[in-house]
Write a protein that holds these residues in place. Sequence first.
Motif, PDB file in Angstrom:
ATOM      1  N   MET A   1       0.849  -1.195   0.000  1.00  0.00           N
ATOM      2  CA  MET A   1       0.000   0.000   0.000  1.00  0.00           C
ATOM      3  C   MET A   1       0.885   1.245   0.000  1.00  0.00           C
ATOM      4  SD  MET A   1      -3.065   1.080   2.625  1.00  0.00           S
ATOM      5  CE  MET A   1      -2.110   0.755   4.104  1.00  0.00           C
ATOM      6  N   HIS A   2       0.597   2.165  -0.908  1.00  0.00           N
ATOM      7  CA  HIS A   2       1.390   3.383  -1.048  1.00  0.00           C
ATOM      8  C   HIS A   2       0.497   4.595  -0.777  1.00  0.00           C
ATOM      9  CE1 HIS A   2       4.291   5.941  -3.758  1.00  0.00           C
ATOM     10  NE2 HIS A   2       4.263   6.335  -2.500  1.00  0.00           N
ATOM     11  N   ILE A   3       0.827   5.343   0.264  1.00  0.00           N
ATOM     12  CA  ILE A   3       0.055   6.523   0.639  1.00  0.00           C
ATOM     13  C   ILE A   3       0.893   7.783   0.444  1.00  0.00           C
ATOM     14  CG2 ILE A   3      -0.934   7.785   2.597  1.00  0.00           C
ATOM     15  CD1 ILE A   3      -2.076   5.249   3.647  1.00  0.00           C
ATOM     16  N   MET A   4       0.284   8.801  -0.142  1.00  0.00           N
ATOM     17  CA  MET A   4       0.935  10.106  -0.259  1.00  0.00           C
ATOM     18  C   MET A   4       0.338  11.037   0.794  1.00  0.00           C
ATOM     19  SD  MET A   4       1.285  12.734  -3.509  1.00  0.00           S
ATOM     20  CE  MET A   4      -0.487  12.957  -3.734  1.00  0.00           C
ATOM     21  N   LEU A   5       1.200  11.652   1.584  1.00  0.00           N
ATOM     22  CA  LEU A   5       0.782  12.553   2.651  1.00  0.00           C
ATOM     23  C   LEU A   5       1.175  13.978   2.279  1.00  0.00           C
ATOM     24  CD1 LEU A   5      -0.278  13.099   5.514  1.00  0.00           C
ATOM     25  CD2 LEU A   5       1.988  12.458   6.382  1.00  0.00           C
ATOM     26  N   VAL A   6       0.181  14.860   2.211  1.00  0.00           N
ATOM     27  CA  VAL A   6       0.423  16.238   1.776  1.00  0.00           C
ATOM     28  C   VAL A   6       0.072  17.213   2.892  1.00  0.00           C
ATOM     29  CG1 VAL A   6      -0.012  17.951  -0.014  1.00  0.00           C
ATOM     30  CG2 VAL A   6      -0.262  15.511  -0.543  1.00  0.00           C
ATOM     31  N   ASP A   7       1.087  17.903   3.411  1.00  0.00           N
ATOM     32  CA  ASP A   7       0.881  18.910   4.457  1.00  0.00           C
ATOM     33  C   ASP A   7       2.096  19.823   4.465  1.00  0.00           C
ATOM     34  OD1 ASP A   7       0.807  20.157   7.244  1.00  0.00           O
ATOM     35  OD2 ASP A   7      -1.035  18.971   7.276  1.00  0.00           O
ATOM     36  N   ASP A   8       1.881  21.113   4.689  1.00  0.00           N
ATOM     37  CA  ASP A   8       3.001  22.052   4.650  1.00  0.00           C
ATOM     38  C   ASP A   8       3.811  22.064   5.942  1.00  0.00           C
ATOM     39  OD1 ASP A   8       0.435  23.357   5.492  1.00  0.00           O
ATOM     40  OD2 ASP A   8       1.798  24.985   6.047  1.00  0.00           O
ATOM     41  N   HIS A   9       3.322  21.419   6.996  1.00  0.00           N
ATOM     42  CA  HIS A   9       4.046  21.374   8.270  1.00  0.00           C
ATOM     43  C   HIS A   9       4.791  20.041   8.404  1.00  0.00           C
ATOM     44  CE1 HIS A   9       0.878  24.419   9.200  1.00  0.00           C
ATOM     45  NE2 HIS A   9       1.913  25.011   9.770  1.00  0.00           N
ATOM     46  N   SER A  10       6.111  20.110   8.488  1.00  0.00           N
ATOM     47  CA  SER A  10       6.921  18.892   8.542  1.00  0.00           C
ATOM     48  C   SER A  10       6.653  18.079   9.805  1.00  0.00           C
ATOM     49  CB  SER A  10       8.413  19.241   8.458  1.00  0.00           C
ATOM     50  OG  SER A  10       8.797  20.081   9.530  1.00  0.00           O
ATOM     51  N   LEU A  11       6.391  18.752  10.937  1.00  0.00           N
ATOM     52  CA  LEU A  11       6.125  18.029  12.179  1.00  0.00           C
ATOM     53  C   LEU A  11       4.830  17.223  12.081  1.00  0.00           C
ATOM     54  CD1 LEU A  11       7.139  20.562  14.992  1.00  0.00           C
ATOM     55  CD2 LEU A  11       8.264  18.414  14.389  1.00  0.00           C
ATOM     56  N   ILE A  12       3.828  17.799  11.435  1.00  0.00           N
ATOM     57  CA  ILE A  12       2.559  17.090  11.263  1.00  0.00           C
ATOM     58  C   ILE A  12       2.754  15.896  10.332  1.00  0.00           C
ATOM     59  CG2 ILE A  12       0.237  17.249  10.282  1.00  0.00           C
ATOM     60  CD1 ILE A  12       0.073  20.076  11.351  1.00  0.00           C
ATOM     61  N   ARG A  13       3.483  16.114   9.240  1.00  0.00           N
ATOM     62  CA  ARG A  13       3.750  15.002   8.315  1.00  0.00           C
ATOM     63  C   ARG A  13       4.491  13.880   9.031  1.00  0.00           C
ATOM     64  NH1 ARG A  13       5.782  19.005   4.941  1.00  0.00           N
ATOM     65  NH2 ARG A  13       7.861  18.047   5.010  1.00  0.00           N
ATOM     66  N   SER A  14       5.481  14.255   9.818  1.00  0.00           N
ATOM     67  CA  SER A  14       6.281  13.255  10.525  1.00  0.00           C
ATOM     68  C   SER A  14       5.429  12.455  11.504  1.00  0.00           C
ATOM     69  CB  SER A  14       7.427  13.948  11.266  1.00  0.00           C
ATOM     70  OG  SER A  14       8.191  13.021  11.996  1.00  0.00           O
ATOM     71  N   GLY A  15       4.577  13.164  12.251  1.00  0.00           N
ATOM     72  CA  GLY A  15       3.735  12.488  13.237  1.00  0.00           C
ATOM     73  C   GLY A  15       2.742  11.538  12.594  1.00  0.00           C
ATOM     74  N   ILE A  16       2.106  11.992  11.519  1.00  0.00           N
ATOM     75  CA  ILE A  16       1.129  11.140  10.834  1.00  0.00           C
ATOM     76  C   ILE A  16       1.827   9.959  10.165  1.00  0.00           C
ATOM     77  CG2 ILE A  16      -0.555  11.038   8.956  1.00  0.00           C
ATOM     78  CD1 ILE A  16      -1.259  13.943   9.564  1.00  0.00           C
ATOM     79  N   SER A  17       2.978  10.209   9.565  1.00  0.00           N
ATOM     80  CA  SER A  17       3.733   9.132   8.912  1.00  0.00           C
ATOM     81  C   SER A  17       4.119   8.052   9.912  1.00  0.00           C
ATOM     82  CB  SER A  17       4.996   9.694   8.246  1.00  0.00           C
ATOM     83  OG  SER A  17       4.682  10.505   7.148  1.00  0.00           O
ATOM     84  N   ASP A  18       4.603   8.469  11.090  1.00  0.00           N
ATOM     85  CA  ASP A  18       4.992   7.501  12.121  1.00  0.00           C
ATOM     86  C   ASP A  18       3.793   6.669  12.568  1.00  0.00           C
ATOM     87  OD1 ASP A  18       7.572   8.390  12.020  1.00  0.00           O
ATOM     88  OD2 ASP A  18       7.467   9.611  13.841  1.00  0.00           O
ATOM     89  N   SER A  19       2.652   7.337  12.752  1.00  0.00           N
ATOM     90  CA  SER A  19       1.445   6.630  13.188  1.00  0.00           C
ATOM     91  C   SER A  19       0.988   5.617  12.142  1.00  0.00           C
ATOM     92  CB  SER A  19       0.312   7.631  13.459  1.00  0.00           C
ATOM     93  OG  SER A  19       0.642   8.496  14.522  1.00  0.00           O
ATOM     94  N   LEU A  20       1.014   6.025  10.876  1.00  0.00           N
ATOM     95  CA  LEU A  20       0.596   5.126   9.800  1.00  0.00           C
ATOM     96  C   LEU A  20       1.546   3.938   9.679  1.00  0.00           C
ATOM     97  CD1 LEU A  20      -0.354   7.755   7.060  1.00  0.00           C
ATOM     98  CD2 LEU A  20      -1.944   6.253   8.271  1.00  0.00           C
ATOM     99  N   ALA A  21       2.848   4.206   9.803  1.00  0.00           N
ATOM    100  CA  ALA A  21       3.845   3.141   9.669  1.00  0.00           C
ATOM    101  C   ALA A  21       3.698   2.095  10.774  1.00  0.00           C
ATOM    102  CB  ALA A  21       5.247   3.745   9.693  1.00  0.00           C
ATOM    103  N   LYS A  22       3.353   2.548  11.975  1.00  0.00           N
ATOM    104  CA  LYS A  22       3.169   1.611  13.088  1.00  0.00           C
ATOM    105  C   LYS A  22       1.881   0.800  12.923  1.00  0.00           C
ATOM    106  CE  LYS A  22       5.689   4.437  16.454  1.00  0.00           C
ATOM    107  NZ  LYS A  22       5.581   5.309  17.661  1.00  0.00           N
ATOM    108  N   HIS A  23       0.851   1.454  12.398  1.00  0.00           N
ATOM    109  CA  HIS A  23      -0.447   0.785  12.271  1.00  0.00           C
ATOM    110  C   HIS A  23      -0.519  -0.127  11.050  1.00  0.00           C
ATOM    111  CE1 HIS A  23      -4.691   0.386  13.342  1.00  0.00           C
ATOM    112  NE2 HIS A  23      -4.983   0.473  12.057  1.00  0.00           N
ATOM    113  N   TYR A  24       0.215   0.247   9.989  1.00  0.00           N
ATOM    114  CA  TYR A  24       0.200  -0.538   8.751  1.00  0.00           C
ATOM    115  C   TYR A  24       1.635  -0.965   8.411  1.00  0.00           C
ATOM    116  CZ  TYR A  24      -4.378   1.730   8.169  1.00  0.00           C
ATOM    117  OH  TYR A  24      -5.660   2.195   8.353  1.00  0.00           O
TER     118      TYR A  24
END
Length: 222
Positions: free
Chosen positions: A1-24
Amino acid sequence: MHIMLVDDHSLIRSGISDSLAKHYPGIEITEAESSKAALSLAREQSIDLALVDLFMPGEKLFSLVRELGSRDMDIPFIVLSSSDNPSHIRKCIDLGALGYVPKSSAQSELFAAVDRVLAGGTYYPSPALQAHQPEPAADEEPVSMSYGYNEVENILTARQMEILELIAHGQTNKQIANNLGVSNYTVKVHVSAVFKALGLSNRSQAAILGEKIGLSSQVTGN
């Protein structure tokens, strides 16, 4: 599964990416900090789902959502936003968003939205918004079943017309994915979008409508 995450705040992208990686486990995540970068990646890579911020600095509201929902794109997307304004949510739905998750939501809501959309459904914040485009009653024939080719073509995107044609040929989601060179996830989302746009409740209705307007007689790939 390939997800693209689009947000101008790097901290938000990092937090969401970490959460997704742990869950999936095993998920592939591509990040973009602007609409321009996101649209470039969308055209260059095979992406199953995009998670996009509604408010991007220096850009018009809904500009990225409008682009992703256009005929040229082939990516299902969920909007992540700090806004829970019903008018914003409804506008995103109208522009083609298959999900909307306020950033104030719990992680579990984001995961639920991702699961629902990848399974071919939609996910919106409230029952009222989920009913934005209600499905017909089981014993009521959708109005679209009386439509002709031109009416259907005006409602669906070019990709959705391809999906409807392949359904009319009796193809499964896996066969459609192989024909179009996209993932099964993407096909499921497009099939759901076709049903929603035409007010259909099942695949049989889609096949009957496709045959009625002449799509089953068109030659398609194997």
